[in-house]
Design a protein around this motif. Sequence first.
Motif, PDB file in Angstrom:
ATOM      1  N   SER A  41       0.813  -1.214   0.000  1.00 59.67           N
ATOM      2  CA  SER A  41       0.000   0.000   0.000  1.00 59.67           C
ATOM      3  C   SER A  41       0.847   1.264   0.000  1.00 59.67           C
ATOM      4  O   SER A  41       2.047   1.247   0.301  1.00 59.67           O
ATOM      5  CB  SER A  41      -0.901   0.011   1.234  1.00 59.67           C
ATOM      6  OG  SER A  41      -0.113   0.204   2.399  1.00 59.67           O
ATOM      7  N   ALA A  42       0.181   2.377  -0.288  1.00 61.42           N
ATOM      8  CA  ALA A  42       0.849   3.676  -0.229  1.00 61.42           C
ATOM      9  C   ALA A  42       1.297   3.987   1.195  1.00 61.42           C
ATOM     10  O   ALA A  42       2.351   4.610   1.409  1.00 61.42           O
ATOM     11  CB  ALA A  42      -0.095   4.757  -0.745  1.00 61.42           C
ATOM     12  N   ASP A  43       0.512   3.574   2.180  1.00 60.80           N
ATOM     13  CA  ASP A  43       0.905   3.806   3.574  1.00 60.80           C
ATOM     14  C   ASP A  43       2.179   3.040   3.921  1.00 60.80           C
ATOM     15  O   ASP A  43       3.032   3.546   4.659  1.00 60.80           O
ATOM     16  CB  ASP A  43      -0.217   3.375   4.515  1.00 60.80           C
ATOM     17  CG  ASP A  43      -1.414   4.324   4.473  1.00 60.80           C
ATOM     18  OD1 ASP A  43      -1.238   5.462   3.990  1.00 60.80           O
ATOM     19  OD2 ASP A  43      -2.500   3.918   4.913  1.00 60.80           O
ATOM     20  N   ALA A  46       5.061   4.820   2.412  1.00 59.17           N
ATOM     21  CA  ALA A  46       5.364   6.027   3.186  1.00 59.17           C
ATOM     22  C   ALA A  46       6.243   5.704   4.390  1.00 59.17           C
ATOM     23  O   ALA A  46       7.081   6.528   4.795  1.00 59.17           O
ATOM     24  CB  ALA A  46       4.072   6.706   3.634  1.00 59.17           C
ATOM     25  N   LEU A  47       6.091   4.515   4.989  1.00 58.15           N
ATOM     26  CA  LEU A  47       6.919   4.138   6.132  1.00 58.15           C
ATOM     27  C   LEU A  47       8.399   4.080   5.766  1.00 58.15           C
ATOM     28  O   LEU A  47       9.260   4.363   6.604  1.00 58.15           O
ATOM     29  CB  LEU A  47       6.479   2.769   6.675  1.00 58.15           C
ATOM     30  CG  LEU A  47       5.176   2.714   7.458  1.00 58.15           C
ATOM     31  CD1 LEU A  47       4.847   1.277   7.815  1.00 58.15           C
ATOM     32  CD2 LEU A  47       5.275   3.574   8.719  1.00 58.15           C
ATOM     33  N   LEU A  48       8.703   3.704   4.524  1.00 55.71           N
ATOM     34  CA  LEU A  48      10.099   3.612   4.106  1.00 55.71           C
ATOM     35  C   LEU A  48      10.737   4.991   3.949  1.00 55.71           C
ATOM     36  O   LEU A  48      11.968   5.089   3.906  1.00 55.71           O
ATOM     37  CB  LEU A  48      10.214   2.844   2.786  1.00 55.71           C
ATOM     38  CG  LEU A  48       9.656   1.430   2.783  1.00 55.71           C
ATOM     39  CD1 LEU A  48       9.903   0.776   1.433  1.00 55.71           C
ATOM     40  CD2 LEU A  48      10.266   0.598   3.905  1.00 55.71           C
ATOM     41  N   LYS A  49       9.920   6.015   3.891  1.00 52.70           N
ATOM     42  CA  LYS A  49      10.429   7.373   3.754  1.00 52.70           C
ATOM     43  C   LYS A  49      10.544   8.080   5.097  1.00 52.70           C
ATOM     44  O   LYS A  49      10.896   9.256   5.154  1.00 52.70           O
ATOM     45  CB  LYS A  49       9.526   8.155   2.796  1.00 52.70           C
ATOM     46  CG  LYS A  49       9.460   7.490   1.407  1.00 52.70           C
ATOM     47  CD  LYS A  49       8.479   8.163   0.468  1.00 52.70           C
ATOM     48  CE  LYS A  49       8.407   7.408  -0.850  1.00 52.70           C
ATOM     49  NZ  LYS A  49       7.482   8.038  -1.822  1.00 52.70           N
ATOM     50  N   VAL A  50      10.255   7.331   6.164  1.00 48.39           N
ATOM     51  CA  VAL A  50      10.410   7.824   7.540  1.00 48.39           C
ATOM     52  C   VAL A  50      11.556   7.050   8.170  1.00 48.39           C
ATOM     53  O   VAL A  50      11.508   5.822   8.231  1.00 48.39           O
ATOM     54  CB  VAL A  50       9.126   7.623   8.361  1.00 48.39           C
ATOM     55  CG1 VAL A  50       9.333   8.086   9.790  1.00 48.39           C
ATOM     56  CG2 VAL A  50       7.963   8.346   7.708  1.00 48.39           C
ATOM     57  N   PRO A  51      12.611   7.699   8.640  1.00 43.97           N
ATOM     58  CA  PRO A  51      13.759   6.964   9.178  1.00 43.97           C
ATOM     59  C   PRO A  51      13.430   6.195  10.449  1.00 43.97           C
ATOM     60  O   PRO A  51      12.609   6.626  11.269  1.00 43.97           O
ATOM     61  CB  PRO A  51      14.779   8.074   9.478  1.00 43.97           C
ATOM     62  CG  PRO A  51      14.334   9.255   8.686  1.00 43.97           C
ATOM     63  CD  PRO A  51      12.845   9.143   8.595  1.00 43.97           C
TER      64      PRO A  51
END
Length: 241
Positions: A41-43, A46-51
């Motif tokens: 999913s997009a969510d 998005a987690l991979l773009k948060v360190p």
Amino acid sequence: MNLDDTPARVRLDRALDDLAVTFHGMAARPDETQCVCHWGSADELALLKVPDRELDPDLLRRTWSAPDWGDHGAVLRRVLPQFARALVGGAEPACATGGIGQSFARGDWLRWPPRQRESVREFLHAWWSHSLTDPAPPIPVHALLTLCTEASATLTPWLAAWEALDHPTADQHLAEAAALWARDLLYDDFPWPTWHDENALRAELITWLTRHTPARIPAHDADRVRLAALPAPARWDDPHW
């Protein structure tokens, strides 16, 4: 609680800690994309773009194994501290080691900045050294050799470390590996699918087995290795064939 306080385990724990420090704050690129239908999913993306956020095991697996990231190196750096600890703990099956090694290769870690590159190198070498003397490593030694070879595009340092280690457990792992590899080598195959020069790797493995292991493996496996080292016509004509 980890009750293994051998020098090899201490070295491995330090390498894991160093990965956590070295790759702290890493994230996938802001413009990284992935297929919602086939990957997740997009969510989740998005987690991979948060360190430094922990990923659930399924998402971690889908992330390292996806072959089509725009910047695989950035994604691998993002998950590497958690991924390394999962690997050491046996979270991935032995049959996945080729793909794991190829994931490292896709990340092109040998071209990362020196501090990052050396952190990964030390982790792989520390993990290899520890596994050689572990009677029951979560990933069998022969499978870990596949991972390390695919990740680094070379057999040489891993075989050299094995050769230099005078330890009964390392010899037991060697006997198990030789027994598994012998049939493939006898028929001029390499024991695992590889991204690298199969003929060169096979020649190096057979030469090493022939020169350095006969006294460390059972006689019947040593003889099969000897046969595999012969050119094909002589091999077929050998009385032990």
